[in-house]
Scaffold this motif. Structure first.
Motif, PDB file in Angstrom:
ATOM      1  N   THR A 109      40.307  55.042  26.900  1.00  0.00           N
ATOM      2  CA  THR A 109      41.453  55.992  27.592  1.00  0.00           C
ATOM      3  C   THR A 109      41.143  56.683  28.766  1.00  0.00           C
ATOM      4  OG1 THR A 109      42.611  55.670  25.411  1.00  0.00           O
ATOM      5  CG2 THR A 109      43.579  57.420  26.962  1.00  0.00           C
ATOM      6  N   THR A 127      45.241  61.323  32.244  1.00  0.00           N
ATOM      7  CA  THR A 127      45.548  61.687  33.227  1.00  0.00           C
ATOM      8  C   THR A 127      46.525  62.649  33.626  1.00  0.00           C
ATOM      9  OG1 THR A 127      47.645  60.167  33.118  1.00  0.00           O
ATOM     10  CG2 THR A 127      45.768  59.026  33.979  1.00  0.00           C
ATOM     11  N   GLN A 141      53.972  61.856  34.356  1.00  0.00           N
ATOM     12  CA  GLN A 141      54.450  60.593  35.336  1.00  0.00           C
ATOM     13  C   GLN A 141      55.165  61.285  36.479  1.00  0.00           C
ATOM     14  OE1 GLN A 141      56.968  58.500  32.476  1.00  0.00           O
ATOM     15  NE2 GLN A 141      55.100  57.268  31.970  1.00  0.00           N
ATOM     16  N   PHE A 156      48.691  60.430  37.366  1.00  0.00           N
ATOM     17  CA  PHE A 156      48.993  59.382  36.461  1.00  0.00           C
ATOM     18  C   PHE A 156      48.938  57.948  37.297  1.00  0.00           C
ATOM     19  CE2 PHE A 156      52.203  56.504  34.637  1.00  0.00           C
ATOM     20  CZ  PHE A 156      51.855  56.316  33.564  1.00  0.00           C
ATOM     21  N   SER A 179      45.935  55.592  35.872  1.00  0.00           N
ATOM     22  CA  SER A 179      46.216  54.344  35.265  1.00  0.00           C
ATOM     23  C   SER A 179      45.938  53.199  36.157  1.00  0.00           C
ATOM     24  CB  SER A 179      47.925  54.132  35.225  1.00  0.00           C
ATOM     25  OG  SER A 179      48.274  55.534  34.335  1.00  0.00           O
ATOM     26  N   ALA A 204      42.342  52.735  35.583  1.00  0.00           N
ATOM     27  CA  ALA A 204      41.917  52.118  34.280  1.00  0.00           C
ATOM     28  C   ALA A 204      42.216  50.966  34.004  1.00  0.00           C
ATOM     29  CB  ALA A 204      43.074  53.045  33.291  1.00  0.00           C
ATOM     30  N   ASN A 205      43.353  50.246  34.773  1.00  0.00           N
ATOM     31  CA  ASN A 205      43.696  48.850  34.660  1.00  0.00           C
ATOM     32  C   ASN A 205      42.765  48.198  35.295  1.00  0.00           C
ATOM     33  OD1 ASN A 205      45.991  49.532  33.276  1.00  0.00           O
ATOM     34  ND2 ASN A 205      47.432  49.663  34.916  1.00  0.00           N
ATOM     35  N   GLY A 220      43.654  52.075  29.411  1.00  0.00           N
ATOM     36  CA  GLY A 220      44.745  52.194  30.152  1.00  0.00           C
ATOM     37  C   GLY A 220      44.707  53.816  30.187  1.00  0.00           C
ATOM     38  N   GLY A 221      45.635  54.232  31.102  1.00  0.00           N
ATOM     39  CA  GLY A 221      45.971  55.794  31.244  1.00  0.00           C
ATOM     40  C   GLY A 221      46.852  56.329  30.315  1.00  0.00           C
ATOM     41  N   GLU A 222      46.635  57.552  29.954  1.00  0.00           N
ATOM     42  CA  GLU A 222      47.496  58.364  29.022  1.00  0.00           C
ATOM     43  C   GLU A 222      48.023  59.738  29.865  1.00  0.00           C
ATOM     44  OE1 GLU A 222      46.740  60.893  25.179  1.00  0.00           O
ATOM     45  OE2 GLU A 222      45.197  59.342  25.477  1.00  0.00           O
TER      46      GLU A 222
END
Length: 328
Positions: free
Chosen positions: A33, A36, A39, A44, A48, A51-52, A63-65
């Motif tokens: 994880t 971040t 939104q 973010f 994200s 991360a992807n 992924g991002g959190e």
């Protein structure tokens, strides 16, 4: 047991700088994880995105959190609740010294530097209909949105406004929520500390007319004397609203990793991010400064993760003293 497809992929990837890291995945997590922020903000979108990218390249779920931003990210990465995160140098220094408002007295020394990201400019946005075109024109008791509670913006921008003699009513929320409130007339000003272009500002520009307010030279000098920031200019090309570069101040951001993560894993992640800036620019324009030569922007604030330090020493000629590398 590896499938033939994975074996082929691993063989191809062995040509990369972190080949050894891919061949030895001992201790690697099955997922990760990236902490971040809210939104609508740059953290973010940027977090994200990388991360992807890492998840796709390494074949690991990740992924991002959404979080409260740099201060909370230091805590999440320090405890291992998040493997990776992003922070700004001011909140990072406070957290390492045990002075973070998130957990006073806790020295968050198990969050290690991983790679340089970008500078966070501090900027002010209003609706053009407000008539506000300068910091000095912000009216008494103006409702100012400072971002999520505990974020870099919320930690430093109110102090900056105090220093400049602005009297205001403090509001908090995610950048996207604050953008909506500004458009609906529920806020007078948003004080952003985020990588540019800020998604919420770009969206506002499409929907209405805004003023992006710069600091005067005197205001900039006052802020630089009082806070750990540097001079910065928001390029005219950043927003369609700007007709010239906008004078600002900024603070550097770094990606961080839990210090207990395997060296080979962190080194592999750093290589993916730092070896192809064009891919990072496709994620967010702020990544134009996510380049190897900016390793020195850490300036000894955060101890380096050994795997990250190894990559920068080997690939960027980084001169990182041994006492600035985390010892496991």
């Amino acid at each position: 047991m590896k499938t033939p497809a994975i074996i082929v992929a691993t063989a191809l990837l062995s040509q990369a700088a972190f080949a050894d890291g891919h061949e030895d995945r001992t201790g690697w997590p099955e997922s990760f994880t990236v902490a971040t922020a809210s939104q609508g903000g740059t953290y973010f979108a940027y977090g994200s995105g990388w991360a992807n990218l890492v998840a796709e390249e390494l074949g690991i779920s990740g992924g991002g959190e959404v979080t409260g931003g740099p201060g909370q990210n230091m805590a999440l990465v320090h405890t291992g609740d998040a493997q990776f995160g992003m922070t700004t140098m001011g909140p990072a220094a406070e957290a390492i010294a045990g002075e973070s408002p998130i957990a006073p007295g806790l020295q968050m020394t198990n969050a290690c530097a991983m790679f340089p990201m970008y500078q966070t400019p501090f900027s002010v946005t209003t609706l053009a209909s407000s008539g506000i075109t300068a910091i000095s024109e912000i009216p008494e008791g103006a409702r100012i949105g400072f971002g999520p509670a505990g974020s870099t913006s919320d930690t430093y921008f109110p102090r900056m406004m105090d220093t400049l003699g602005v009297n205001y009513e403090r509001r908090n929320g995610s950048w996207s929520d604050l953008g909506g409130q500004l458009q609906d007339g529920l806020l007078d000003v948003i004080a952003f500390a985020a990588g540019v272009p800020v998604p919420a500002v770009s969206q506002l520009e499409v929907q209405t007319d805004v003023n992006i307010i710069e600091f005067t030279a005197e205001e900039q000098a006052t802020i630089m004397e009082a806070f750990p920031v540097a001079a910065y200019a928001i390029a005219e090309s950043t927003y369609s609203t700007l007709e010239a570069d906008a004078r600002s101040v900024s603070m550097w951001n770094f990606a961080i990793a839990n210090c207990d993560l395997p060296n080979s894993f962190v080194k592999a992640v750093v290589d993916i991010i730092m070896s192809d800036n064009e891919r990072m620019m496709n994620i967010h324009k702020a990544a134009r400064t996510t380049v190897p030569e900016n390793w020195d922007k850490n300036a000894g604030v955060i101890a380096w993760h050994p795997g990250a330090a190894e990559w920068f020493i080997e690939n960027a000629g980084a001169d990182i003293p041994a006492d600035q590398i985390h010892s496991k």
